[in-house]
Structure formats: C-alpha cells, structure tokens
Design a protein around this motif. Structure first.
Motif, PDB file in Angstrom:
ATOM      1  N   MET A   1       0.837  -1.198   0.000  1.00 55.78           N
ATOM      2  CA  MET A   1       0.000   0.000   0.000  1.00 55.78           C
ATOM      3  C   MET A   1       0.870   1.244   0.000  1.00 55.78           C
ATOM      4  SD  MET A   1      -3.367  -0.526   0.213  1.00 55.78           S
ATOM      5  CE  MET A   1      -4.198  -2.090   0.029  1.00 55.78           C
ATOM      6  N   ARG A 186      -6.559   2.115  -2.932  1.00 52.12           N
ATOM      7  CA  ARG A 186      -6.323   0.870  -2.191  1.00 52.12           C
ATOM      8  C   ARG A 186      -6.726  -0.317  -3.057  1.00 52.12           C
ATOM      9  NH1 ARG A 186      -2.838   3.237   0.950  1.00 52.12           N
ATOM     10  NH2 ARG A 186      -3.660   4.447   2.691  1.00 52.12           N
ATOM     11  N   SER A 187      -7.888  -0.197  -3.718  1.00 52.33           N
ATOM     12  CA  SER A 187      -8.346  -1.287  -4.596  1.00 52.33           C
ATOM     13  C   SER A 187      -7.376  -1.500  -5.748  1.00 52.33           C
ATOM     14  CB  SER A 187      -9.728  -0.978  -5.175  1.00 52.33           C
ATOM     15  OG  SER A 187     -10.675  -0.859  -4.150  1.00 52.33           O
ATOM     16  N   VAL A 189      -4.146  -1.068  -5.876  1.00 53.83           N
ATOM     17  CA  VAL A 189      -2.997  -1.853  -5.433  1.00 53.83           C
ATOM     18  C   VAL A 189      -3.419  -3.310  -5.233  1.00 53.83           C
ATOM     19  CG1 VAL A 189      -1.307  -2.151  -3.584  1.00 53.83           C
ATOM     20  CG2 VAL A 189      -1.851   0.141  -4.411  1.00 53.83           C
ATOM     21  N   GLY A 190      -4.608  -3.506  -4.680  1.00 56.98           N
ATOM     22  CA  GLY A 190      -5.123  -4.862  -4.501  1.00 56.98           C
ATOM     23  C   GLY A 190      -5.289  -5.576  -5.844  1.00 56.98           C
ATOM     24  N   HIS A 193      -2.237  -7.139  -7.105  1.00 57.26           N
ATOM     25  CA  HIS A 193      -1.832  -8.368  -6.426  1.00 57.26           C
ATOM     26  C   HIS A 193      -2.785  -9.532  -6.636  1.00 57.26           C
ATOM     27  CE1 HIS A 193       0.646  -5.498  -3.968  1.00 57.26           C
ATOM     28  NE2 HIS A 193       1.513  -6.395  -4.336  1.00 57.26           N
ATOM     29  N   ASN A 194      -4.075  -9.248  -6.693  1.00 56.29           N
ATOM     30  CA  ASN A 194      -5.017 -10.362  -6.800  1.00 56.29           C
ATOM     31  C   ASN A 194      -6.396  -9.889  -7.269  1.00 56.29           C
ATOM     32  OD1 ASN A 194      -6.433 -12.744  -6.571  1.00 56.29           O
ATOM     33  ND2 ASN A 194      -5.396 -13.350  -4.694  1.00 56.29           N
ATOM     34  N   ARG A 197      -9.486 -12.271  -6.343  1.00 53.53           N
ATOM     35  CA  ARG A 197     -10.007 -12.195  -4.986  1.00 53.53           C
ATOM     36  C   ARG A 197     -10.849 -10.935  -4.796  1.00 53.53           C
ATOM     37  NH1 ARG A 197      -9.065 -15.507  -0.177  1.00 53.53           N
ATOM     38  NH2 ARG A 197     -10.960 -15.057   0.924  1.00 53.53           N
ATOM     39  N   LEU A 198     -10.392  -9.822  -5.371  1.00 54.07           N
ATOM     40  CA  LEU A 198     -11.150  -8.576  -5.207  1.00 54.07           C
ATOM     41  C   LEU A 198     -12.528  -8.693  -5.832  1.00 54.07           C
ATOM     42  CD1 LEU A 198      -8.841  -5.483  -5.596  1.00 54.07           C
ATOM     43  CD2 LEU A 198     -10.103  -6.248  -3.608  1.00 54.07           C
ATOM     44  N   LEU A 201     -14.693 -10.455  -3.603  1.00 57.80           N
ATOM     45  CA  LEU A 201     -15.066  -9.648  -2.435  1.00 57.80           C
ATOM     46  C   LEU A 201     -16.123  -8.605  -2.787  1.00 57.80           C
ATOM     47  CD1 LEU A 201     -11.486  -9.177  -0.978  1.00 57.80           C
ATOM     48  CD2 LEU A 201     -13.374 -10.275   0.215  1.00 57.80           C
TER      49      LEU A 201
ATOM     50  N   PHE B  88      -3.516 -11.163  -0.931  1.00 61.16           N
ATOM     51  CA  PHE B  88      -2.844 -10.015  -1.537  1.00 61.16           C
ATOM     52  C   PHE B  88      -1.400 -10.051  -1.046  1.00 61.16           C
ATOM     53  CE2 PHE B  88      -7.322  -8.941  -0.961  1.00 61.16           C
ATOM     54  CZ  PHE B  88      -7.674  -8.767  -2.292  1.00 61.16           C
ATOM     55  N   ASP B  89      -0.562 -10.677  -1.861  1.00 66.30           N
ATOM     56  CA  ASP B  89       0.754 -11.082  -1.391  1.00 66.30           C
ATOM     57  C   ASP B  89       1.705  -9.975  -0.971  1.00 66.30           C
ATOM     58  OD1 ASP B  89       1.009 -13.716  -0.954  1.00 66.30           O
ATOM     59  OD2 ASP B  89       1.324 -14.239  -3.054  1.00 66.30           O
ATOM     60  N   GLY B  90       1.677  -8.836  -1.653  1.00 65.38           N
ATOM     61  CA  GLY B  90       2.645  -7.794  -1.308  1.00 65.38           C
ATOM     62  C   GLY B  90       2.248  -6.975  -0.089  1.00 65.38           C
ATOM     63  N   LEU B  91       1.063  -7.224   0.460  1.00 66.16           N
ATOM     64  CA  LEU B  91       0.555  -6.368   1.530  1.00 66.16           C
ATOM     65  C   LEU B  91       0.705  -7.026   2.895  1.00 66.16           C
ATOM     66  CD1 LEU B  91      -2.765  -5.208  -0.191  1.00 66.16           C
ATOM     67  CD2 LEU B  91      -0.459  -4.328  -0.490  1.00 66.16           C
ATOM     68  N   GLU B  95      -3.497  -5.020   6.122  1.00 65.79           N
ATOM     69  CA  GLU B  95      -3.958  -4.414   4.863  1.00 65.79           C
ATOM     70  C   GLU B  95      -4.843  -5.382   4.085  1.00 65.79           C
ATOM     71  OE1 GLU B  95      -0.198  -1.366   4.053  1.00 65.79           O
ATOM     72  OE2 GLU B  95      -0.157  -3.375   3.226  1.00 65.79           O
ATOM     73  N   LEU B  99      -8.421  -4.039   3.294  1.00 67.57           N
ATOM     74  CA  LEU B  99      -8.849  -3.890   1.900  1.00 67.57           C
ATOM     75  C   LEU B  99     -10.116  -4.700   1.648  1.00 67.57           C
ATOM     76  CD1 LEU B  99      -8.353  -2.984  -1.042  1.00 67.57           C
ATOM     77  CD2 LEU B  99      -6.843  -4.943  -1.307  1.00 67.57           C
ATOM     78  N   SER B 100     -10.147  -5.917   2.160  1.00 68.08           N
ATOM     79  CA  SER B 100     -11.322  -6.781   1.962  1.00 68.08           C
ATOM     80  C   SER B 100     -12.556  -6.164   2.599  1.00 68.08           C
ATOM     81  CB  SER B 100     -11.073  -8.154   2.569  1.00 68.08           C
ATOM     82  OG  SER B 100      -9.837  -8.662   2.140  1.00 68.08           O
ATOM     83  N   LEU B 116      -8.987   2.609   4.860  1.00 67.77           N
ATOM     84  CA  LEU B 116      -8.257   1.861   5.888  1.00 67.77           C
ATOM     85  C   LEU B 116      -8.259   2.607   7.217  1.00 67.77           C
ATOM     86  CD1 LEU B 116      -5.197   0.471   3.896  1.00 67.77           C
ATOM     87  CD2 LEU B 116      -7.455  -0.503   4.211  1.00 67.77           C
ATOM     88  N   ILE B 157     -10.013 -13.245   5.381  1.00 73.00           N
ATOM     89  CA  ILE B 157     -10.452 -12.368   4.288  1.00 73.00           C
ATOM     90  C   ILE B 157     -11.921 -12.637   3.963  1.00 73.00           C
ATOM     91  CG2 ILE B 157     -10.171 -11.907   1.812  1.00 73.00           C
ATOM     92  CD1 ILE B 157      -7.180 -12.258   2.169  1.00 73.00           C
TER      93      ILE B 157
END
Lengths: 326, 247
Positions: A1, A186-187, A189-190, A193-194, A197-198, A201, B88-91, B95, B99-100, B116, B157
């Motif tokens: 983040m 924030r989303s 960056v998420g 990464h994935n 998954r987002l 969610l 979310f591997d880098g976080l 976070e 984020l979730s 956040l 999550i």
C-alpha cells in the motif's frame, strides 16, 4: 500500500526546494530544461499511478498527452477559449478517452493489456496525423500560455513559466497521492496483487480500473497542455508510442510504484539526455546502457535502490538484537 | 437460504456436476464430503459465479442468482475462501483484511477518504483478526509469514466481508492437527445466523461441527442428512472410507 515514508517526504521536499531555488538562479537554457523535466515528471507520475501501483503497463500515455495538447491548442486558438477553460476541457477530454480505453482494456492483463493500449494509442496518433483539422504532419502552432498578468505574473517569461510548471508537478503529485490513499487507490494496489479475490469480495473490477485510468489520463492530458504551452508548437509526434515507451523507461529508471522515484527518473533522463547529447549524437545508446544496468541490478530503479538500502539499514538493529537475544 | 436446483456442469465429455439439488437453511452449518474429483470445488465455483452451470439454477434468499456475476453475488452477502491461498501477497495481514472489509463495505471505489482509516473498517479488521487469531500479526507482510498463518488469513479475508453465507473450500488443508483444532473453535464461535458451507476431508471436523452432511461422488449427491446417519451409512463407508479401511 502507498505510504509517505520519511525518505519519500524528504526526497519530495528536497526536489521541490531544489527546483524552485534553481528556477531563481538558472539562465534561459536551464529554465527550458526545468520546464521539460516538469512536463515529463507529470507524465511519469500519471503513468506510475496505473503501471507501478495498478500493474497496468500502458503504451498509450503519449497519445493521452498528445490529445491533451491538441485539445488545448484547438480550444484556445480556434475556439477562442481563454487558456484555463481550454486546459479544463483538454484534461476532461483526455480523462474521458482514458476511461474508455481503461474500460475496454480492463479485461486483458499483462502483455495483452500493453498491446491493447498500444493499439488505442496508435489509433489516436493516426487520426491526428491524417485529419486535416489538426494540421497533419505540419502540426499546429500558436498555443497560448495562460494570462496571469492580473496577479502580476507574466508566463511568457521563462522563469515564471518554469515556476508555474513546477507548481503543476506539485498539483499532479497531490492528485496522484490522494488517489492512492483513497478507496480506489487501495483497490488499485489490490488489483495488482489479486484481481480474482477482489472480484470475489464484491469489487466491480472494470470500473475501478477505468476510473484509475481516467485519473491517470487526466494528468497525462495536463502534461500535454503544459507541453503545448511550453513550445507553443505541437506535432503528431507527441502522440507517438515512442513517447509512451520513453515514459515507461523513465518510470522504471526512477522506480515503479514509488511516485517520488519517477520524478527522480525524469530529472535523470532529461539531464542525461542534454549532457550526453552534447558529447555524442548516440545518446540513446548510452541511456540504453544505463537502463540495462539499472534493470540488471534487480533494484527497483534508482529511487527503489535507495529505498531498499535505507530499509536494510533500518532493519539491521532488530536482527542484531534477535541474535543477541538468542 | 441458499439453494441449488438440478445443477449440471460438464467440461467437454466429463460431467462434473450431475443434477445437484441442495438447500441450506439460514444458520445451517453443512459439510460437503467426497473423494478427490467428486466435483466439490466445481460446485463451489458455480455457487459463487466463477463458473456458469450448463443447466439448473441457484437461489439466494429466494432470488434467482444464476445469472449474476461474481461481484454482484458477493454484494448479496456470499463470501468464499479458497482451497489454494488467494491473498494479496505484497501487503501486510492488516492491509489484506482492511482492503477486503473496505471493498465489502462499498468503499472500494471512493475517491476522497482512506477507507483503511475509517472506524468501520478498523473495527472489522480488529474483530476478524481476533476471530482468526491474527491480532498480534497485523503489521506482518503476508509473504513473510508461514503457510499456516496464510491459511488463517485466507479464512479471515472471507470473514471480513461480514457475509450472510460463507463457503469455505478445505480451510484446514495442509495444516497440522493443532491448527485444525483451532479452526474447530473458530467455526463454533461464528455467529449462529451465519450460513456455513464447508468442503472438508477431515472427518472429525465434519462430525464435530456440521449440522448436516452432504456427500458427493462422481458429481452426484449420494448422501444428504444428519452427521449421525452419515456415520452409520454403509454407502458412505463404501465410497468415502472404503479406501482407508482396506488399507
């Protein structure tokens, strides 16, 4: 983040003070370089927002910049708008175009995303190049600079213009940083990464990507307005994919996903270009070698390298303590 | 209430889901058992919308959601965890949960505030971290923690969306018996009105926490009933335990 580490804040403050101080002492040539750096800095901040943080490597940011430059010039010169409304219009047009590109490309990732953005960029390039409306190959001249004489600032003076350009870099940075701290940022960056998954969610992925791309496009459009005001002549070359490629090189040279790094990259790139091209016409080759060295070093660009070194130094005491405890 | 009616799914000639009809009442805790390749994960993927069934329908609280996309179903309160960690591997862990929670609260597209830092999100992160036993590790980067902790986060999550229905795909796969026990405690502590559907290989877990058990074999429901009946079922022993007893 995204966070503002002390190193990043120090770097930004140093850059801002250094740029302003230089703007007050530099001669004409120095001020021209300062304005050139500022234009590139705005473009690469815009690109880092989507590429560094969102993983959306774009090869159409040159086109978005060019659309901003052309829209500004046409609105200010032919439609007779004064400079600031024309800038707002140009920025909005770049943002709208970027939203569409982002929405269409949202489904593709990696190399396919890059190719799709490249295709959009080239479409914009050929349109501007072919259309008689925009002067074709000859380009357009006569883009005005904003009239700030009411508050005693004459932007036709290169010192005033350089300071104005630095102010726009600061504005761009603030927009990018506050976007990254927002829910969308924030989303974003998420998503890097994935994405799967987002979506699971509950995020509407295409809309998040398109909105982020639109904000980035607006900033690229702003860089275009500034470029048009700087040289007061624009040509289709601004929309060329090589402009996008160069921006990507600068972001990587400075440090992907750091926001401050690309500004450092822009300074390095422009200064190196001028210094090396004074010695040899093959300056591209030298810059190429430097880029290869940076990439091969496995560091995240020049700024990323400094960040990693500082982090390693900061982490050391706890490791030693753990050893002492054990 | 979560219901499927005559769900069918084929991949080419392979019929992976054969006329599956299930009905979960609100607050029910159901465990799906079945050997490898029985079509358990494929069924999950249809429930959350990652796969589209060839025929049949899926209903959530009476509404037909068969045509809804993944994100739309999630917004109706359907949450899932994955068999293979999908983080979310880098976080950091915090976070990841933040984020979730932010996305589930509809703050994932906002342009002004940092979600956040919002009280709602921070509260959710705190509660979920306590639920999945990660409270002291919130500042740890995900790629620096052990597999077991990542497994806990995987469930965390899914819980951070404050779902009405949660689907967990082998939540304890690959973890040791200690962590498995911890997971039993987590399940028992979940709110009683949360509807839970779990894919499991761990028979103890199935008999310990399940209100009802469904057994899938070759894509078909071969048993649907109470844990007691499942334990005594010869059919279940044959298809599911048979291999173990023979060994």
């Amino acid at each position: 983040m995204f966070t503002h580490t002390p190193l990043r804040l120090t770097t930004l403050a140093t850059l801002a003070i250094g740029a302003l101080a230089y703007a007050f002492v530099a001669g004409f040539f120095g001020l021209e370089i300062l304005a050139e750096i500022a234009i590139l800095a705005i473009l690469v901040i815009a690109l880092d927002l989507v590429a560094g943080f969102g993983g959306m490597l774009s090869l159409c940011h040159g086109a978005l910049l060019g659309v901003g430059a052309y829209a500004f010039t046409v609105a200010a010169k032919d439609a007779g708008l004064s400079a600031f409304p024309a800038m707002v219009l140009a920025v909005a047009l770049s943002a709208a175009l970027a939203f569409v590109i982002g929405a269409v490309c949202a489904r593709s990732i990696g190399i396919y995303f890059i190719m799709a953005t490249l295709a959009f960029g080239q479409m914009a390039y050929s349109f501007v190049f072919q259309s008689p409306l925009f002067g074709g190959d000859d380009g357009l001249s006569g883009a005005p600079r904003p009239d700030l004489t009411a508050i005693g600032i004459d932007l036709t003076d290169s010192r005033a213009f350089a300071i104005y350009a630095i102010a726009l870099v600061a504005l761009t940075y603030l927009v990018a940083a506050s976007t990254l701290r927002s829910g969308l940022g924030r989303s974003l960056v998420g998503l890097h990464h994935n994405e799967k998954r987002l979506r699971a969610l509950g995020l509407t992925v295409w809309r998040a990507k398109a909105t982020a791309f639109a904000i980035s496009g607006a900033l690229a459009g702003l860089a275009g307005c500034l470029a048009a005001q700087h040289t007061q002549y624009i040509s289709p070359g601004l929309l060329s994919w090589t402009v996008s490629g160069e921006a990507l090189v600068v972001v990587i040279l400075g440090g992907l996903g750091t926001l401050a790094g690309p500004i450092v990259g822009a300074i390095l790139f422009v200064v190196l270009k001028h210094e090396i091209s004074a010695i040899t016409p093959y300056w591209h080759a030298i810059v190429g070698l430097i880029l290869i060295a940076v990439v091969m070093s496995r560091a995240n660009g020049v700024f990323g390298y400094v960040e990693a070194r500082m982090a390693a130094r900061a982490a050391k005491p706890t490791l030693e303590k753990a050893k002492a405890d054990a | 209430m979560l219901e499927t009616r005559a769900l069918n799914k084929s991949f080419g000639a392979i019929h992976v889901t054969k006329g599956v009809s299930l009905r979960l009442e609100k607050g029910e805790r159901r465990v799906i058992l079945g050997p490898n390749g029985a079509g358990k994960t494929t069924l999950f993927n249809q429930l959350v919308g990652e796969l589209t069934p060839n025929s049949g329908s899926i209903h959530l609280d009476g509404a037909d959601i068969t045509a809804l996309r993944v994100a739309d179903r999630a917004r109706l309160g359907l949450s899932r965890s994955y068999q293979k960690n999908t983080l979310f591997d880098g976080l950091t862990i915090g976070e990841n949960l933040g984020l979730s929670a932010a996305v589930a609260l509809g703050k994932g597209q906002g342009l002004w505030r940092d979600p956040l830092q919002s009280a709602e999100v921070r509260e959710t992160v705190k509660e979920v971290a306590a639920q999945v036993d990660l409270a002291p590790l919130l500042a740890m980067p995900v790629n620096a923690v052990s597999y077991g902790i990542r497994r806990q986060l995987e469930v965390g999550i899914a819980l951070s969306t404050r779902p009405k229905f949660i689907l967990m795909d082998e939540p304890t796969s690959g973890v040791g018996p200690e962590m498995s026990k911890g997971f039993h405690r987590l399940l028992k502590a979940l709110p009683r009105d949360l509807t839970v559907l779990i894919i499991e290989h761990d028979m103890d877990l199935a008999f310990d926490v399940a209100d009802t058990i469904t057994v899938l074999n070759y894509g078909e429901v071969v048993f649907d009933g109470l844990p007691g009946a499942a334990r005594d079922s010869q059919l279940l022993k044959d298809i599911y335990l048979g291999a173990w007893e023979d060994a």
